[in-house]
Write a protein that holds these residues in place. Structure first.
Motif, PDB file in Angstrom:
ATOM      1  N   GLU A 748       5.446  -0.030   6.883  1.00 45.96           N
ATOM      2  CA  GLU A 748       5.904  -0.108   5.494  1.00 45.96           C
ATOM      3  C   GLU A 748       6.677  -1.404   5.326  1.00 45.96           C
ATOM      4  N   GLN A 750       8.649  -3.545   2.438  1.00 44.67           N
ATOM      5  CA  GLN A 750       9.210  -3.622   1.083  1.00 44.67           C
ATOM      6  C   GLN A 750       8.602  -2.558   0.165  1.00 44.67           C
ATOM      7  N   GLY A 751       8.438  -1.344   0.714  1.00 44.46           N
ATOM      8  CA  GLY A 751       7.898  -0.245  -0.073  1.00 44.46           C
ATOM      9  C   GLY A 751       6.395  -0.237  -0.192  1.00 44.46           C
ATOM     10  N   ASN A 753       2.768   0.210   1.512  1.00 46.45           N
ATOM     11  CA  ASN A 753       2.129   0.812   2.672  1.00 46.45           C
ATOM     12  C   ASN A 753       1.040  -0.138   3.178  1.00 46.45           C
ATOM     13  N   HIS A 783       3.225   9.199  -7.833  1.00 45.70           N
ATOM     14  CA  HIS A 783       3.623   8.206  -8.833  1.00 45.70           C
ATOM     15  C   HIS A 783       3.246   8.732 -10.213  1.00 45.70           C
ATOM     16  N   ASN A 874       2.784  -4.292  -5.212  1.00 48.56           N
ATOM     17  CA  ASN A 874       3.992  -3.655  -5.735  1.00 48.56           C
ATOM     18  C   ASN A 874       4.352  -2.464  -4.862  1.00 48.56           C
ATOM     19  N   ARG A 875       5.584  -1.990  -5.036  1.00 47.79           N
ATOM     20  CA  ARG A 875       6.014  -0.818  -4.265  1.00 47.79           C
ATOM     21  C   ARG A 875       5.071   0.358  -4.540  1.00 47.79           C
ATOM     22  N   GLY A 876       4.676   1.022  -3.466  1.00 45.77           N
ATOM     23  CA  GLY A 876       3.767   2.146  -3.598  1.00 45.77           C
ATOM     24  C   GLY A 876       2.310   1.775  -3.432  1.00 45.77           C
ATOM     25  N   SER A 897       9.400  -7.871   6.221  1.00 45.99           N
ATOM     26  CA  SER A 897      10.383  -6.781   6.266  1.00 45.99           C
ATOM     27  C   SER A 897      11.787  -7.324   6.432  1.00 45.99           C
TER      28      SER A 897
END
Length: 921
Positions: A748, A750-751, A753, A783, A874-876, A897
């Motif tokens: 992971e 910065q959020g 995957n 989400h 983006n995150r997620g 990271s």
């Protein structure tokens, strides 16, 4: 056709298979030959060809060929056969001329290339086999049209000499023959006589008659004749009086003290070089001193009392008498008409005599010492001895100076046997040659007179295995008994894994299971060579050379080999056989290379592993793959199936029938609680593990790893691992970077995957895409505002076909929202940007057909592609990186990271990237 053709037979390509291969179960040489215009001229259209060929190589009369009877090949020659086939038999016949009993061969036309043939024949020595193939082609061309520069007698003599230079000596060959008869594997470690017997932790080494058990101190003692005599004398054994000197005058004084006649010899000599016997006065000692000094490495000379009698060699192996031979010095017997010189020539014409140790007897050498000895007997080399008169040409009975041997093994007196055995124990040699001088070996030395004049390390065997007179002694047996006592193992278990996709992960799983059982596992894979979880070499090590490296390592007690198609096609397997062969799957990949154009041909290549399974072994096969299922017909051992098919399907029905007959299989049994891996053996069913509880399966979503888990568990079960050890191994194996670098590693950043995987072909992308869909669906449910994006960085190797590259792009477009196309560092013959262009074309074709993908970009450099993907994620989101250099990619991700950590308030003294992820790690 009356016109004589031109000699167009040429060798287009040469390969040496050092193990089982697509053509043969054993080692073989593969020549691709082009007949040119000779394709139109079979042997029956070439007047005189057959008669001349058989005259030059009369051994061809013994070849049965396809007729399975003596003379079958000659019949084929008269009826008409093609010259590629003739070259095959000539290569075999040439090897038989030098004593290599090789009979395996075949010739097949190269598909799609009229006039080209695959010529395959076995070999005993690689260099001799290659030379035989080249000379065979030259001979065939010479018989088509005489080459003025080709002298058959000269060429054949040079070929024989080459074979003799590379051949093992009689001693080494005797030990190897005995080892082979006991199914003990061996590896030649150099171009001389250094050989490894056995594999891994069981390996022993020999060099001629020195072994892994031979004491270096004992060899040093035996090389010091003065020390040897003192030690034997201190033990009460009969030895001559002697002393060591460095000058001529010292030698004369010692000779005067101990009394004439005396012997002068180098302290550290061997093979009888520099030994001067029966010296009667000081003048002879002075002359002999110079002769001995010329053969001494350290300048020390031994002067000892001359013991009269016959020369006997007692061979002691592992403390026991193995053979006794009487050594008779080189001599000739007069016939009343021939000169001494002619008698020596007649003796040397004996086919049993050769140069050095190449044959059972050595040619008599006429040097200054021999001429002087003949003169001492009142003759010159040009004189004619009387009929029946014996003329000595050497004083010592060494075989290396032209002597002969008479077997006396069963005539030696028990007391003499005991003395020889005690002498070997005193020196400390496991294999020793004890030289006795005594009137008669059948009488006790202490009563009849005589002494031990020398103890030899690494004694030659040929006087015992090939005596001139008497019965040969099978002395290699006690040597092998000493190294491998009855019942002692010589082989380590070998598990070999192949397939289009998943073979590296499967190999790692198997290795992990057996490591947990305390085994020292040597593993080869596309990532390198690993010995007991220590990476020794970072490279693509899925070929035969890496396998041999593992088998030579003395710490390894089990081997797990990933075997790729390239290595099989290039050199064959790097070993003789595998106890367990695992075939994960067969799918289109690397087609169009080395004559493999169809997936069926690719399956035949991978089936080599199955063919290398002995009757006591097992083949672990994927029952869900039709091409793999067919391999069961090529297996000599048992078949263990694994399958992901559901109950009630045709595949499961086949497995049910197999198990009812007592067979073994691993299957998935679905239930409300999930999928259970079940081991079936006959009518017994044993639960192994829930797939969703195994870390490598990502909760059962990584279906490719479910398949790999089944294959690994089946291989471990076939190799005899207990179920609880298999279960524990699977529960503790995960796809983290440390256990499985570059294979479905999840991090992971910065959020985001990120999945790092080595996927590089279309079938692999289909399986990876299935995993992406399953993971992506689980991410989307967490989400509320927007669906997470799936970004894929993809690439493939440059040696794949253009349409295979496009297919990779088409499949990737079905599973990713954004596809970033990069290229490997090594382009494998392509221009920079060419591979990416074909992959991108495939992505765009799929987009036009309505695929999931909405955007495709080209970023050719790998790290730049990773940075580009991470910058737009983006995150997620889910980013999948299909890597080339996984260490560099993981290092880059670790940097991202750390940047995030620093941005959240970490101090400037925070550590940087994990050194384990650095490209140099």
């Amino acid at each position: 056709m009356t016109e004589r053709p031109t000699p167009d037979l040429t060798i287009v390509e040469t390969r040496v298979y050092r193990g089982a291969n697509v053509w043969s179960y054993d080692r073989a040489i593969h020549l691709v030959v082009d007949l040119g215009v000779l394709e139109e001229y079979p042997t029956n259209t070439l007047p005189g060809f057959t008669d001349h060929l058989v005259e030059m190589l009369p051994g061809l009369r013994e070849h049965t060929c396809s007729r399975r009877k003596r003379g079958g090949f000659v019949e084929r020659l008269h009826e008409g056969t093609w010259l590629g086939h003739v070259a095959e038999h000539c290569a075999l016949a040439l090897q038989q001329v030098v004593g290599h009993d090789i009979r395996r061969g075949k010739t097949r036309m190269v598909k799609g290339h009229p006039g080209r043939y695959n010529v395959i024949f076995g070999y005993a020595d690689e260099q001799v086999g290659l030379a035989a193939g080249r000379l065979a082609v030259r001979l065939v061309n010479h018989l088509v049209e005489a080459d003025p520069g080709f002298d058959w007698e000269v060429e054949l003599d040079e070929f024989i000499r080459r074979a003799q230079r590379t051949a093992f000596g009689p001693s080494t060959q005797a030990i190897l023959d005995e080892a082979v008869s006991r199914d003990i594997p061996w590896i030649r470690l150099n171009q001389h006589s250094l050989v490894q017997l056995g594999q891994g932790v069981h390996a022993k080494r020999i060099r001629a008659t020195m072994t892994s058990e031979t004491s270096a101190i004992a060899v040093d003692v035996a090389s010091d004749k003065d020390l040897t005599t003192k030690l034997l004398g201190a033990a009460g054994l009969p030895v001559p009086k002697q002393d060591s000197v460095r000058t001529v005058e010292q030698a004369v004084r010692v000779a005067d003290r101990i009394g004439y006649p005396v012997v002068v010899k180098p302290l550290d000599g061997n093979h009888g070089r520099g030994v001067c016997l029966d010296l009667q006065d000081a003048d002879e000692v002075r002359e002999a001193f110079e002769t001995a000094k010329a053969q001494s490495r350290r300048g020390w000379i031994v002067v000892e009392s001359f013991v009269t009698g016959k020369d006997y060699r007692c061979l002691i192996i592992d403390g026991r008498m193995a053979a006794v031979a009487e050594r008779v010095p080189a001599s000739v017997t007069g016939d009343g008409t021939s000169t001494v010189e002619q008698l020596v020539e007649d003796a040397n014409s004996d086919p049993r005599r050769g140069v050095g140790h190449e044959k059972v007897l050595t040619r008599i050498k006429v040097d200054a010492a021999a001429v002087e000895l003949v003169r001492d007997q009142g003759l010159e080399m040009t004189d004619v001895p009387e009929r029946g008169a014996t003329v000595k040409l050497a004083l010592t009975g060494n075989m290396s100076t032209g002597g002969i041997s008479i077997d006396r093994t069963f005539e030696a007196h028990p007391e003499n046997v005991e003395i020889a055995e005690e002498a070997a124990r005193m020196i400390g040699l496991d294999i020793a040659g004890i030289d006795f001088i005594c009137p008669d070996i059948t009488q006790p030395v202490r009563e009849a007179g005589g002494a031990i004049c020398e103890v030899n390390a690494a004694p030659g065997f040929r006087m015992h295995t090939h005596p001139t007179i008497g019965e040969p002694q099978f002395i290699a047996k006690p040597v092998v008994d000493m190294l491998f006592p009855p019942g002692a193992p010589s082989r380590i278990p070998i598990v070999a894994v192949t397939g289009t996709n998943g073979k590296t992960t499967t190999s790692r799983m198997i290795s992990h299971i057996f490591k947990g059982m305390g085994r020292k596992v040597g593993m080869t894979s596309t990532d390198g060579v690993v010995i007991d979880e220590r990476l020794l070499i970072r490279a693509d090590a899925s070929g035969p050379r890496s396998a041999r490296m593992v088998l030579q390592n003395p710490r390894v007690d089990m081997a797990v080999f990933e075997v790729a198609r390239g290595g099989i096609l290039r050199e064959g397997l790097g070993y003789e056989r595998n106890d367990v062969a695992v075939v994960v799957n067969v799918a289109p990949d690397h087609l169009g290379l080395r004559g493999i154009d169809t997936v069926e041909q690719l399956a035949d290549v991978k089936a080599v592993l199955v063919e290398a399974v002995p009757r006591t072994g097992a083949a672990v096969l994927n029952a869900d793959d039709p091409l793999v299922r067919e391999m069961r017909r090529k297996c000599s051992g048992e078949v263990v199936w694994f399958s992901m098919s559901e109950p009630g399907t045709e595949v499961r029905d086949m497995i049910d029938a197999h198990c009812r007959r007592g067979g073994k299989a691993l299957v998935l049994e679905p239930s409300d609680r999930g999928e259970m891996i079940v081991v079936r053996h006959g009518r017994r069913e044993m639960q192994l593990a829930w797939t969703h509880l195994l870390p490598a399966t990502f909760g059962g979503r990584a279906r490719m790893n479910v398949q790999n888990t089944l294959a690994a568990a089946a291989a471990a079960f076939a190799q005899g691992a207990p179920l609880h050890d298999i279960r524990q191994g699977l529960r503790t194996f995960s796809t983290n970077y440390y256990l499985s670098p570059g294979r479905l590693n999840e991090v992971e950043v910065q959020g985001v995957n990120v999945i790092v995987d080595y996927c590089h072909n279309a079938p692999g992308m289909a399986m990876l895409g299935d995993f992406v869909d399953r993971v992506g669906d689980s991410l989307s449910s967490s989400h509320d505002l927007a669906r997470p994006s799936r970004i894929g960085i993809i690439a493939t190797a440059g040696d794949r076909r253009d349409d295979d590259m496009r297919e990779l792009g088409r499949i990737a477009a079905r599973h990713f929202d954004v596809v970033i196309v990069r290229e490997d560092e090594q382009l494998r013959g392509r221009e920079r940007g060419e591979v990416a262009r074909f992959v991108t074309e495939g992505v765009r074709e799929a987009i036009e057909a309505g695929a999931r993908c909405k955007q495709v970009e080209e970023v050719l450099e790998e790290i730049e592609a990773v940075r580009h993907a991470m910058s737009r994620a983006n995150r997620g989101d889910l980013v999948v990186v299909c890597v080339d250099k996984h260490a560099q990619v993981m290092s880059e991700l670790e940097n991202w990271s750390n940047q995030a950590y620093a941005g959240s308030g970490a101090s400037e003294d925070s550590p940087g990237a994990d050194p384990d992820f650095s490209p140099e790690a």
